[in-house]
Motif scaffolding. Sequence first.
Motif, PDB file in Angstrom:
ATOM      1  N   LEU A 291       0.856  -1.176   0.000  1.00 13.72           N
ATOM      2  CA  LEU A 291       0.000   0.000   0.000  1.00 13.72           C
ATOM      3  C   LEU A 291       0.898   1.234   0.000  1.00 13.72           C
ATOM      4  O   LEU A 291       1.748   1.374   0.885  1.00 13.72           O
ATOM      5  CB  LEU A 291      -0.901   0.022   1.240  1.00 13.72           C
ATOM      6  CG  LEU A 291      -1.820  -1.183   1.449  1.00 13.72           C
ATOM      7  CD1 LEU A 291      -2.569  -1.034   2.764  1.00 13.72           C
ATOM      8  CD2 LEU A 291      -2.790  -1.338   0.282  1.00 13.72           C
TER       9      LEU A 291
ATOM     10  N   ILE B  37      -2.243   0.463  -4.802  1.00 19.85           N
ATOM     11  CA  ILE B  37      -2.121  -0.898  -4.287  1.00 19.85           C
ATOM     12  C   ILE B  37      -1.303  -1.678  -5.307  1.00 19.85           C
ATOM     13  O   ILE B  37      -1.761  -1.934  -6.424  1.00 19.85           O
ATOM     14  CB  ILE B  37      -3.504  -1.536  -4.084  1.00 19.85           C
ATOM     15  CG1 ILE B  37      -4.384  -0.648  -3.188  1.00 19.85           C
ATOM     16  CG2 ILE B  37      -3.360  -2.932  -3.492  1.00 19.85           C
ATOM     17  CD1 ILE B  37      -5.837  -1.050  -3.187  1.00 19.85           C
TER      18      ILE B  37
ATOM     19  N   THR C 273       0.536  -4.994  -6.500  1.00 17.69           N
ATOM     20  CA  THR C 273       0.570  -6.439  -6.323  1.00 17.69           C
ATOM     21  C   THR C 273       1.255  -7.084  -7.522  1.00 17.69           C
ATOM     22  O   THR C 273       1.429  -6.459  -8.569  1.00 17.69           O
ATOM     23  CB  THR C 273      -0.850  -7.021  -6.178  1.00 17.69           C
ATOM     24  OG1 THR C 273      -1.641  -6.652  -7.321  1.00 17.69           O
ATOM     25  CG2 THR C 273      -1.530  -6.492  -4.918  1.00 17.69           C
TER      26      THR C 273
ATOM     27  N   GLN D 167      -3.590  -0.905  -8.552  1.00 13.84           N
ATOM     28  CA  GLN D 167      -4.933  -0.367  -8.393  1.00 13.84           C
ATOM     29  C   GLN D 167      -4.819   1.003  -7.734  1.00 13.84           C
ATOM     30  O   GLN D 167      -3.909   1.241  -6.930  1.00 13.84           O
ATOM     31  CB  GLN D 167      -5.802  -1.263  -7.502  1.00 13.84           C
ATOM     32  CG  GLN D 167      -6.045  -2.658  -8.037  1.00 13.84           C
ATOM     33  CD  GLN D 167      -6.943  -3.441  -7.086  1.00 13.84           C
ATOM     34  OE1 GLN D 167      -8.088  -3.082  -6.836  1.00 13.84           O
ATOM     35  NE2 GLN D 167      -6.403  -4.524  -6.546  1.00 13.84           N
TER      36      GLN D 167
ATOM     37  N   ILE E  43      -8.878  -1.709   4.191  1.00 11.66           N
ATOM     38  CA  ILE E  43      -7.720  -0.822   4.192  1.00 11.66           C
ATOM     39  C   ILE E  43      -8.092   0.475   4.893  1.00 11.66           C
ATOM     40  O   ILE E  43      -9.001   1.192   4.467  1.00 11.66           O
ATOM     41  CB  ILE E  43      -7.246  -0.532   2.757  1.00 11.66           C
ATOM     42  CG1 ILE E  43      -6.793  -1.831   2.081  1.00 11.66           C
ATOM     43  CG2 ILE E  43      -6.109   0.482   2.774  1.00 11.66           C
ATOM     44  CD1 ILE E  43      -6.471  -1.655   0.614  1.00 11.66           C
TER      45      ILE E  43
ATOM     46  N   ASN F 112     -13.221  -3.598  -0.934  1.00 16.38           N
ATOM     47  CA  ASN F 112     -13.445  -3.821  -2.357  1.00 16.38           C
ATOM     48  C   ASN F 112     -14.748  -4.593  -2.532  1.00 16.38           C
ATOM     49  O   ASN F 112     -14.918  -5.682  -1.983  1.00 16.38           O
ATOM     50  CB  ASN F 112     -12.280  -4.591  -2.971  1.00 16.38           C
ATOM     51  CG  ASN F 112     -12.202  -4.421  -4.468  1.00 16.38           C
ATOM     52  OD1 ASN F 112     -13.042  -3.753  -5.073  1.00 16.38           O
ATOM     53  ND2 ASN F 112     -11.195  -5.008  -5.083  1.00 16.38           N
TER      54      ASN F 112
ATOM     55  N   TRP G 194     -14.229  -0.011  -5.009  1.00 14.61           N
ATOM     56  CA  TRP G 194     -13.831   0.296  -3.640  1.00 14.61           C
ATOM     57  C   TRP G 194     -14.826   1.267  -3.006  1.00 14.61           C
ATOM     58  O   TRP G 194     -15.177   2.289  -3.601  1.00 14.61           O
ATOM     59  CB  TRP G 194     -12.422   0.888  -3.621  1.00 14.61           C
ATOM     60  CG  TRP G 194     -11.362  -0.121  -3.910  1.00 14.61           C
ATOM     61  CD1 TRP G 194     -10.788  -0.395  -5.113  1.00 14.61           C
ATOM     62  CD2 TRP G 194     -10.753  -1.009  -2.968  1.00 14.61           C
ATOM     63  NE1 TRP G 194      -9.863  -1.405  -4.993  1.00 14.61           N
ATOM     64  CE2 TRP G 194      -9.812  -1.793  -3.686  1.00 14.61           C
ATOM     65  CE3 TRP G 194     -10.897  -1.210  -1.605  1.00 14.61           C
ATOM     66  CZ2 TRP G 194      -9.033  -2.763  -3.067  1.00 14.61           C
ATOM     67  CZ3 TRP G 194     -10.112  -2.173  -0.981  1.00 14.61           C
ATOM     68  CH2 TRP G 194      -9.202  -2.940  -1.711  1.00 14.61           C
TER      69      TRP G 194
ATOM     70  N   VAL H  28      -2.807 -10.071  -0.064  1.00 10.42           N
ATOM     71  CA  VAL H  28      -3.627  -9.951  -1.268  1.00 10.42           C
ATOM     72  C   VAL H  28      -5.044 -10.459  -1.013  1.00 10.42           C
ATOM     73  O   VAL H  28      -6.004  -9.991  -1.644  1.00 10.42           O
ATOM     74  CB  VAL H  28      -2.953 -10.717  -2.425  1.00 10.42           C
ATOM     75  CG1 VAL H  28      -3.869 -10.815  -3.634  1.00 10.42           C
ATOM     76  CG2 VAL H  28      -1.642 -10.037  -2.813  1.00 10.42           C
TER      77      VAL H  28
ATOM     78  N   LEU I 262      -7.819  -7.945  -0.646  1.00  5.70           N
ATOM     79  CA  LEU I 262      -8.010  -6.989  -1.723  1.00  5.70           C
ATOM     80  C   LEU I 262      -9.059  -7.425  -2.723  1.00  5.70           C
ATOM     81  O   LEU I 262      -9.493  -6.631  -3.554  1.00  5.70           O
ATOM     82  CB  LEU I 262      -6.680  -6.757  -2.454  1.00  5.70           C
ATOM     83  CG  LEU I 262      -5.505  -6.299  -1.593  1.00  5.70           C
ATOM     84  CD1 LEU I 262      -4.239  -6.199  -2.431  1.00  5.70           C
ATOM     85  CD2 LEU I 262      -5.799  -4.964  -0.918  1.00  5.70           C
TER      86      LEU I 262
END
Length: 466
Positions: A71, A95, A97, A106, A131, A157, A162, A458, A461
Amino acid sequence: MTRFGWVLAAVLATAIAGCGDDDEAGGGAASGAGTREPAGGAGTKQPAAGAGGGAAAASAEVPASLPNGLLLAYAQFEVEDGRVTARPGPARLEILTREGGEWRTQVIEDRESAVFHKAMLLEPASGAPGILTLAGTTPVAAGQRSQAAAKLELWRNTPEGWRAQTLWQSTFGGRINRMRDAEIADVYGDQRPDVAVGTHDQGVVAVLRQQETGNWTAVEIDREADTFVHEIEIGDVNGDGVLEVYATPSEPNTLDGQEQHGEVVRYVPKNEEGRQVVADLGNRHAKEILVADVDGDGRDELYVAVEALTRGEGGAEIVEPVQIRRYDANTPPDQGVVIATIEDRLTRFLTYGDVDHDGKNELVAAAFRSGLWLLEPGSDPRGEWSIESIDRDSSGFEHAAVVADLDGDGTSELYVAADEQGEVRRYVWVNGRPRRETIHRREHPRSMLTFGIVAVPVSVLSPRSE
């Protein structure tokens, strides 16, 4: 030059800094995402999961998919005709990943706020995890009070994208309203996670508590007018089994080299103990502290990154460099032990873990211009520590860094937001030496200031129905 608004101050600071050091640069600039090269030399908040389990073989190769991501909390600035302006954009969270051999991003933006100072995983006592973001506003004119609220929000999410749940929002009565830092722990000992928060610019320290109904209530435990609290830490330095909250109140920011008084203070919410000064920094101040058992003796220590004393225009000349001071439970407030000095003006991130995989923790300091530093205790951890450069070609006003085990293999990596270079970098120690890889690059390096970098599973998310 007196007090700056935070946006203009930060822009000016990065402009003063220049693009790199004239000294030996660790490994040179990376040539592209996915390239690896030695970092050239031999440092966030939390140790990597599974770290510290003894020496282990490490590989610089990053797996195709990772169970954990990053993050990245930003303040961003508008770009016009290819040039970065001083106009703030909306608060931005990225974000990062890795999936299928690619790093993916993201983005979450909040147009009601000018900065996300931090983002981290929150697993409430009731309700789904998400988050947690700390948002802030830009300052209003002198003599006015800001009407725009600072916010703590929990993002989840959903199939529609989101969505944020506001846990706390407030105006504090000054020119700025900003949730500046927070840590999560069960400080009241009731088996529920609490959020300890430090704010600008009225020095409010509060603890956010979740009620049995699922709602959240902010309990204000301190307030001091015209005061910035940059940092919150939670730990048990005296070893009595009750968590303490530590904060760094100081005078409002300046960039002109003026002396600023600062302290580190402690609260014990469970015992209803109010402010106690544990580090008196005299005519200096700190915007970064770490409370952790770095030396492995079973008890937390307090580490304070004391900012330099400077003089000249913009504080260009360093009179006394950055000091990293250590405080144990019995250390008098004015007698912190200097374990290392760094020839720099600022060090705004300290993180720790076993980054070189020798079975012992190291302290990593991310300094303003001089790069990344690895600090290791000797036979007496209360004496002077060794200090070694990790990478001189890494810099930034905040210079966010975190030790994390993103691939879950039981060994730690170091992740750094090198804002002046416009890159997020991954460091892995192989045969005792750090190797650097660029995993994310922005088009306009100075278009963002990275205020926070934190690891996140993850699994939290993925979209889920509310």
